[in-house]
Design a protein around this motif. Structure first.
Motif, PDB file in Angstrom:
ATOM      1  N   SER A   1       0.791  -1.226   0.000  1.00 63.20           N
ATOM      2  CA  SER A   1       0.000   0.000   0.000  1.00 63.20           C
ATOM      3  C   SER A   1       0.829   1.285   0.000  1.00 63.20           C
ATOM      4  O   SER A   1       0.280   2.378  -0.175  1.00 63.20           O
ATOM      5  CB  SER A   1      -0.940   0.010   1.215  1.00 63.20           C
ATOM      6  N   TRP A   2       2.153   1.169   0.178  1.00 61.43           N
ATOM      7  CA  TRP A   2       3.011   2.358   0.222  1.00 61.43           C
ATOM      8  C   TRP A   2       4.115   2.251  -0.831  1.00 61.43           C
ATOM      9  O   TRP A   2       4.566   1.151  -1.157  1.00 61.43           O
ATOM     10  CB  TRP A   2       3.662   2.513   1.593  1.00 61.43           C
ATOM     11  N   ALA A   3       4.526   3.423  -1.317  1.00 58.75           N
ATOM     12  CA  ALA A   3       5.671   3.506  -2.231  1.00 58.75           C
ATOM     13  C   ALA A   3       6.631   4.569  -1.717  1.00 58.75           C
ATOM     14  O   ALA A   3       6.212   5.589  -1.161  1.00 58.75           O
ATOM     15  CB  ALA A   3       5.222   3.861  -3.650  1.00 58.75           C
ATOM     16  N   VAL A   4       7.914   4.325  -1.886  1.00 55.25           N
ATOM     17  CA  VAL A   4       8.957   5.301  -1.573  1.00 55.25           C
ATOM     18  C   VAL A   4       9.535   5.787  -2.893  1.00 55.25           C
ATOM     19  O   VAL A   4       9.865   4.974  -3.770  1.00 55.25           O
ATOM     20  CB  VAL A   4      10.081   4.666  -0.715  1.00 55.25           C
ATOM     21  N   ILE A   5       9.653   7.096  -3.060  1.00 60.35           N
ATOM     22  CA  ILE A   5      10.228   7.629  -4.293  1.00 60.35           C
ATOM     23  C   ILE A   5      11.197   8.754  -3.968  1.00 60.35           C
ATOM     24  O   ILE A   5      10.893   9.648  -3.170  1.00 60.35           O
ATOM     25  CB  ILE A   5       9.125   8.109  -5.271  1.00 60.35           C
ATOM     26  N   THR A   6      12.384   8.693  -4.548  1.00 60.49           N
ATOM     27  CA  THR A   6      13.390   9.742  -4.352  1.00 60.49           C
ATOM     28  C   THR A   6      13.327  10.733  -5.512  1.00 60.49           C
ATOM     29  O   THR A   6      13.015  10.370  -6.638  1.00 60.49           O
ATOM     30  CB  THR A   6      14.808   9.154  -4.262  1.00 60.49           C
ATOM     31  N   GLY A   7      13.608  11.987  -5.208  1.00 58.69           N
ATOM     32  CA  GLY A   7      13.588  13.026  -6.233  1.00 58.69           C
ATOM     33  C   GLY A   7      12.211  13.265  -6.823  1.00 58.69           C
ATOM     34  O   GLY A   7      12.074  13.311  -8.056  1.00 58.69           O
ATOM     35  N   PRO A   8      11.158  13.453  -5.978  1.00 58.05           N
ATOM     36  CA  PRO A   8       9.796  13.534  -6.509  1.00 58.05           C
ATOM     37  C   PRO A   8       9.303  14.945  -6.816  1.00 58.05           C
ATOM     38  O   PRO A   8       8.122  15.121  -7.123  1.00 58.05           O
ATOM     39  CB  PRO A   8       8.981  12.947  -5.357  1.00 58.05           C
ATOM     40  N   THR A   9      10.169  15.956  -6.747  1.00 58.59           N
ATOM     41  CA  THR A   9       9.672  17.332  -6.815  1.00 58.59           C
ATOM     42  C   THR A   9       9.680  17.919  -8.223  1.00 58.59           C
ATOM     43  O   THR A   9       9.180  19.023  -8.427  1.00 58.59           O
ATOM     44  CB  THR A   9      10.490  18.245  -5.892  1.00 58.59           C
ATOM     45  N   SER A  10      10.218  17.204  -9.203  1.00 61.90           N
ATOM     46  CA  SER A  10      10.222  17.727 -10.570  1.00 61.90           C
ATOM     47  C   SER A  10      10.460  16.588 -11.554  1.00 61.90           C
ATOM     48  O   SER A  10      10.847  15.476 -11.160  1.00 61.90           O
ATOM     49  CB  SER A  10      11.312  18.797 -10.752  1.00 61.90           C
ATOM     50  N   GLY A  11      10.234  16.869 -12.834  1.00 62.38           N
ATOM     51  CA  GLY A  11      10.583  15.934 -13.900  1.00 62.38           C
ATOM     52  C   GLY A  11       9.931  14.579 -13.773  1.00 62.38           C
ATOM     53  O   GLY A  11       8.752  14.439 -13.430  1.00 62.38           O
ATOM     54  N   LEU A  12      10.718  13.549 -14.057  1.00 58.80           N
ATOM     55  CA  LEU A  12      10.212  12.180 -13.994  1.00 58.80           C
ATOM     56  C   LEU A  12       9.712  11.817 -12.605  1.00 58.80           C
ATOM     57  O   LEU A  12       8.704  11.115 -12.457  1.00 58.80           O
ATOM     58  CB  LEU A  12      11.314  11.197 -14.410  1.00 58.80           C
ATOM     59  N   GLY A  13      10.405  12.283 -11.576  1.00 60.39           N
ATOM     60  CA  GLY A  13      10.008  11.959 -10.210  1.00 60.39           C
ATOM     61  C   GLY A  13       8.626  12.486  -9.885  1.00 60.39           C
ATOM     62  O   GLY A  13       7.804  11.780  -9.282  1.00 60.39           O
ATOM     63  N   TRP A  14       8.351  13.722 -10.274  1.00 60.14           N
ATOM     64  CA  TRP A  14       7.025  14.315 -10.053  1.00 60.14           C
ATOM     65  C   TRP A  14       5.963  13.497 -10.782  1.00 60.14           C
ATOM     66  O   TRP A  14       4.932  13.137 -10.198  1.00 60.14           O
ATOM     67  CB  TRP A  14       7.022  15.752 -10.553  1.00 60.14           C
ATOM     68  N   SER A  15       6.197  13.188 -12.036  1.00 53.62           N
ATOM     69  CA  SER A  15       5.200  12.457 -12.824  1.00 53.62           C
ATOM     70  C   SER A  15       4.968  11.054 -12.266  1.00 53.62           C
ATOM     71  O   SER A  15       3.825  10.580 -12.208  1.00 53.62           O
ATOM     72  CB  SER A  15       5.644  12.370 -14.287  1.00 53.62           C
ATOM     73  N   MET A  16       6.036  10.374 -11.841  1.00 51.42           N
ATOM     74  CA  MET A  16       5.875   9.026 -11.296  1.00 51.42           C
ATOM     75  C   MET A  16       5.176   9.061  -9.943  1.00 51.42           C
ATOM     76  O   MET A  16       4.366   8.174  -9.631  1.00 51.42           O
ATOM     77  CB  MET A  16       7.233   8.328 -11.200  1.00 51.42           C
ATOM     78  N   ALA A  17       5.462  10.077  -9.126  1.00 52.04           N
ATOM     79  CA  ALA A  17       4.779  10.207  -7.843  1.00 52.04           C
ATOM     80  C   ALA A  17       3.278  10.395  -8.058  1.00 52.04           C
ATOM     81  O   ALA A  17       2.453   9.754  -7.383  1.00 52.04           O
ATOM     82  CB  ALA A  17       5.360  11.383  -7.053  1.00 52.04           C
ATOM     83  N   MET A  18       2.905  11.246  -9.001  1.00 51.94           N
ATOM     84  CA  MET A  18       1.494  11.474  -9.279  1.00 51.94           C
ATOM     85  C   MET A  18       0.833  10.215  -9.833  1.00 51.94           C
ATOM     86  O   MET A  18      -0.312   9.906  -9.500  1.00 51.94           O
ATOM     87  CB  MET A  18       1.332  12.637 -10.257  1.00 51.94           C
TER      88      MET A  18
END
Length: 257
Positions: free
Chosen positions: A44-61
């Protein structure tokens, strides 16, 4: 040529063609099948590094859209909060933020941030880890023209931090016997024979590819999938404006795409 030899070579050729056709059909099947329910399959949880822009933002969303709660790991607390608020507002999932400058890994500050990350994920059903954070600057320079500390910062973020974050998250996945690790590599290590003037960057991303391949073999029997995504040019800040907006723009996808 004797008939038996002709038959032998024809059989080898047929097997070779059949192998390629099988791989093509397998890829087509993956493209056509319904997307996995990531929450049910992994956790139920995911950890993502570098989520504030670019690919990281899109993958987080995208992960939030799939219903996963998120642990967001980055160095800028204000930007992390912005992403957290946007995710909660748009998708209604839970978020946690961990301020972690990954370039400080293996220092006292980095050890403290790693401790906070372990505390943040303790007790959570972390099913997905996305190691997205990466550095490609300074680039377009000969090695002797670059400050060594800048190169070592790149090594720490792209290589050491990725390894340490993975090592922190894997034990829980092993215990639950399910999980997925997605490492973001680079087409610079796969799509072209060499990537001059970005030698250290390409070398760190080659590590990511080999690391991922071996982890896949190590952990497949434990129910954990490991994958290395290797994008080439994507319209992010890591790509120069000349590539992003001008001569290659029709071939450069957006992070969302």
């Amino acid at each position: 040529m004797p008939a038996w030899m002709w038959l032998f070579y024809a059989t080898i050729g047929a097997l070779y063609v059949a192998g390629h056709c099988f791989r093509l059909l397998r890829h087509l099947a993956l493209c056509l099948r319904k997307p996995k329910d990531l929450r049910r399959r992994y956790g139920s949880w995911a950890v993502i590094t570098g989520p504030t822009s670019g690919l990281g933002w899109s993958m987080a969303m995208e992960l939030a859209r799939a219903g996963l709660n998120l642990v967001l790991v980055g160095r800028d607390p204000a930007k992390l909060q912005d992403v957290s608020d946007k995710i909660a507002r748009c998708h209604g999932v839970q978020t946690r933020t961990v301020v972690f400058d990954l370039s400080l890994v293996s220092t006292a500050q980095g050890d403290e941030a790693m401790r906070r990350l372990r505390e943040a994920i303790e007790g959570l059903d972390v099913g997905v880890l996305v190691n997205n954070a990466g550095v490609n600057k300074p680039g377009a320079l000969y090695l002797h023209e670059v400050e060594v500390e800048s190169l070592m910062r790149m090594v720490r973020v792209n290589l050491q931090a990725l390894t340490e974050v993975t090592a922190a998250v894997l034990p829980g996945m092993v215990q639950r016997r399910r999980g997925a690790v997605v490492n973001i590599g680079s087409g610079s290590t796969l799509a072209v024979p060499s990537f001059p003037l970005y030698s250290v960057y390409a070398a760190t991303k080659r590590y990511v590819a080999v690391f991922s391949k071996n982890l896949y073999v190590e952990y497949k029997s434990k129910g954990i999938d490991v994958q290395c995504q290797a994008p080439f040019f994507v319209a992010t800040r890591m790509v120069s404006s000349a590539v992003r907006d001008k001569w290659l723009s029709p071939l450069v996808p957006t992070p969302d795409a």
